[in-house]
Design a protein around this motif. Structure first.
Motif, PDB file in Angstrom:
ATOM      1  N   SER A 147       0.825  -1.208   0.000  1.00 33.66           N
ATOM      2  CA  SER A 147       0.000   0.000   0.000  1.00 33.66           C
ATOM      3  C   SER A 147       0.862   1.262   0.000  1.00 33.66           C
ATOM      4  O   SER A 147       0.500   2.278  -0.587  1.00 33.66           O
ATOM      5  CB  SER A 147      -0.937   0.002   1.208  1.00 33.66           C
ATOM      6  OG  SER A 147      -0.209  -0.030   2.419  1.00 33.66           O
ATOM      7  N   ARG A 148       2.031   1.188   0.641  1.00 29.86           N
ATOM      8  CA  ARG A 148       2.925   2.354   0.662  1.00 29.86           C
ATOM      9  C   ARG A 148       3.456   2.659  -0.733  1.00 29.86           C
ATOM     10  O   ARG A 148       3.546   3.820  -1.142  1.00 29.86           O
ATOM     11  CB  ARG A 148       4.085   2.095   1.620  1.00 29.86           C
ATOM     12  CG  ARG A 148       4.823   3.349   2.039  1.00 29.86           C
ATOM     13  CD  ARG A 148       4.047   4.152   3.041  1.00 29.86           C
ATOM     14  NE  ARG A 148       4.754   5.401   3.365  1.00 29.86           N
ATOM     15  CZ  ARG A 148       4.304   6.607   3.082  1.00 29.86           C
ATOM     16  NH1 ARG A 148       3.148   6.759   2.482  1.00 29.86           N
ATOM     17  NH2 ARG A 148       4.981   7.682   3.411  1.00 29.86           N
ATOM     18  N   LEU A 149       3.814   1.609  -1.478  1.00 30.53           N
ATOM     19  CA  LEU A 149       4.235   1.801  -2.868  1.00 30.53           C
ATOM     20  C   LEU A 149       3.087   2.348  -3.708  1.00 30.53           C
ATOM     21  O   LEU A 149       3.266   3.281  -4.494  1.00 30.53           O
ATOM     22  CB  LEU A 149       4.716   0.470  -3.453  1.00 30.53           C
ATOM     23  CG  LEU A 149       5.064   0.467  -4.947  1.00 30.53           C
ATOM     24  CD1 LEU A 149       6.248   1.377  -5.238  1.00 30.53           C
ATOM     25  CD2 LEU A 149       5.347  -0.956  -5.429  1.00 30.53           C
ATOM     26  N   ALA A 150       1.897   1.786  -3.510  1.00 22.27           N
ATOM     27  CA  ALA A 150       0.734   2.204  -4.291  1.00 22.27           C
ATOM     28  C   ALA A 150       0.343   3.645  -3.995  1.00 22.27           C
ATOM     29  O   ALA A 150      -0.163   4.353  -4.876  1.00 22.27           O
ATOM     30  CB  ALA A 150      -0.440   1.266  -4.015  1.00 22.27           C
ATOM     31  N   ILE A 151       0.562   4.104  -2.771  1.00 22.28           N
ATOM     32  CA  ILE A 151       0.277   5.500  -2.444  1.00 22.28           C
ATOM     33  C   ILE A 151       1.124   6.419  -3.323  1.00 22.28           C
ATOM     34  O   ILE A 151       0.635   7.425  -3.860  1.00 22.28           O
ATOM     35  CB  ILE A 151       0.528   5.769  -0.938  1.00 22.28           C
ATOM     36  CG1 ILE A 151      -0.609   5.180  -0.106  1.00 22.28           C
ATOM     37  CG2 ILE A 151       0.667   7.265  -0.660  1.00 22.28           C
ATOM     38  CD1 ILE A 151      -0.385   5.237   1.394  1.00 22.28           C
ATOM     39  N   GLY A 152       2.398   6.083  -3.505  1.00 26.03           N
ATOM     40  CA  GLY A 152       3.251   6.877  -4.381  1.00 26.03           C
ATOM     41  C   GLY A 152       2.785   6.841  -5.829  1.00 26.03           C
ATOM     42  O   GLY A 152       2.785   7.864  -6.518  1.00 26.03           O
ATOM     43  N   LEU A 153       2.359   5.663  -6.270  1.00 24.36           N
ATOM     44  CA  LEU A 153       1.865   5.524  -7.643  1.00 24.36           C
ATOM     45  C   LEU A 153       0.638   6.397  -7.876  1.00 24.36           C
ATOM     46  O   LEU A 153       0.477   6.997  -8.939  1.00 24.36           O
ATOM     47  CB  LEU A 153       1.517   4.060  -7.933  1.00 24.36           C
ATOM     48  CG  LEU A 153       2.685   3.064  -7.977  1.00 24.36           C
ATOM     49  CD1 LEU A 153       2.148   1.638  -8.049  1.00 24.36           C
ATOM     50  CD2 LEU A 153       3.597   3.342  -9.167  1.00 24.36           C
ATOM     51  N   THR A 154      -0.250   6.457  -6.883  1.00 29.42           N
ATOM     52  CA  THR A 154      -1.503   7.199  -7.057  1.00 29.42           C
ATOM     53  C   THR A 154      -1.347   8.700  -6.839  1.00 29.42           C
ATOM     54  O   THR A 154      -2.241   9.470  -7.195  1.00 29.42           O
ATOM     55  CB  THR A 154      -2.579   6.653  -6.097  1.00 29.42           C
ATOM     56  OG1 THR A 154      -2.093   6.728  -4.744  1.00 29.42           O
ATOM     57  CG2 THR A 154      -2.911   5.214  -6.413  1.00 29.42           C
TER      58      THR A 154
END
Length: 252
Positions: A147-154
């Motif tokens: 989720s931490r990686l995905a937060i950056g993606l979004t």
């Protein structure tokens, strides 16, 4: 001499020293009133204010997570190197997605792309908050790091598009000020995240409440952005949603 209108929009200085300029060259620079959405400065200021507030809370986790790293490390039993990875993941996400989103934003409705990314960002914040729930440590780590990686993606679409929106929509005399304010909104969001996480943990609440609060604030802000007319969110010269208005103004 007096400026003349010529086909093609090229700048030249024929004999006599006059400078020939095609009208669309002037309208692109915002020099004349032609019915461009940016001419409604009251609405533009309101949209910009909303963008500023969203920028603050999109950046919120950048302070809330570092402020609670010790609690996260203790709860998830992660090493120092894993802790460093956790802190770097949003920036890896931004680095990976930015070139991709640049092309997507240029070909699509900017409002639709940004709304989708904001909704995904909210979901990722919720998943990050619930990473403490699974009893299986492996599943908890996957939720935490994923989720931490995905937060950056979004976050990428909003960070890329806001300066472009300012360049297109801000009044000529205010572009630099608008850009300065939106750049300031990022560290302000980080500071607000630090302070909020500190107050949350000092009050005896679980550290995840800080990120949950971020998601709760972003939800109505995203809805407000979604309800804005396309003409005040999208680029008049690239958005497929504004093809009709583009044709009416420029005949293209």
């Amino acid at each position: 001499g007096v400026a003349q209108v010529v086909e093609g929009g090229d700048f030249s200085r024929p004999e006599g020293g006059s400078k020939e300029i095609h009208i669309p060259d002037l309208t692109t620079l915002g020099r004349v009133n032609i019915g461009h959405p940016r001419e409604n400065t009251l609405v533009v200021r309101r949209v910009f204010t909303l963008l500023l507030v969203i920028t603050v809370f999109v950046s919120f986790d950048g302070g809330a997570v570092p402020a609670t790293l010790e609690l996260i490390q203790e709860e998830h039993n992660i090493s120092e190197s894993e802790l460093g990875l956790l802190g770097s993941l949003p920036y890896w996400g931004l680095t990976i997605i930015s070139p991709v989103l640049g092309g997507i934003l240029q070909r699509s409705s900017q409002k639709e792309v940004l709304t989708l990314c904001l909704v995904a960002n909210i979901v990722c914040c919720v998943v990050f908050s619930y990473s403490s729930s699974p009893t299986d440590r492996g599943a908890a780590k996957i939720m935490l790091f994923g989720s931490r990686l995905a937060i950056g993606l979004t976050q990428g679409a909003f960070i890329i598009n806001t300066p472009v929106w300012i360049d297109e929509m801000a009044p000529m005399a205010s572009k630099t000020m608008y850009m300065g304010l939106v750049q300031a909104a990022v560290p302000i969001g980080v500071v607000v995240g630090y302070l909020t996480a500190g107050y949350v943990t000092a009050a005896g609440l679980h550290w995840t409440w800080a990120i949950t609060l971020q998601a709760m604030i972003l939800a109505p802000l995203t809805l407000m952005y979604l309800l804005l007319p396309y003409r005040y969110t999208d680029n008049l010269f690239t958005s497929p949603r504004l093809a009709g208005e583009r044709a009416a103004l420029f005949g293209v």
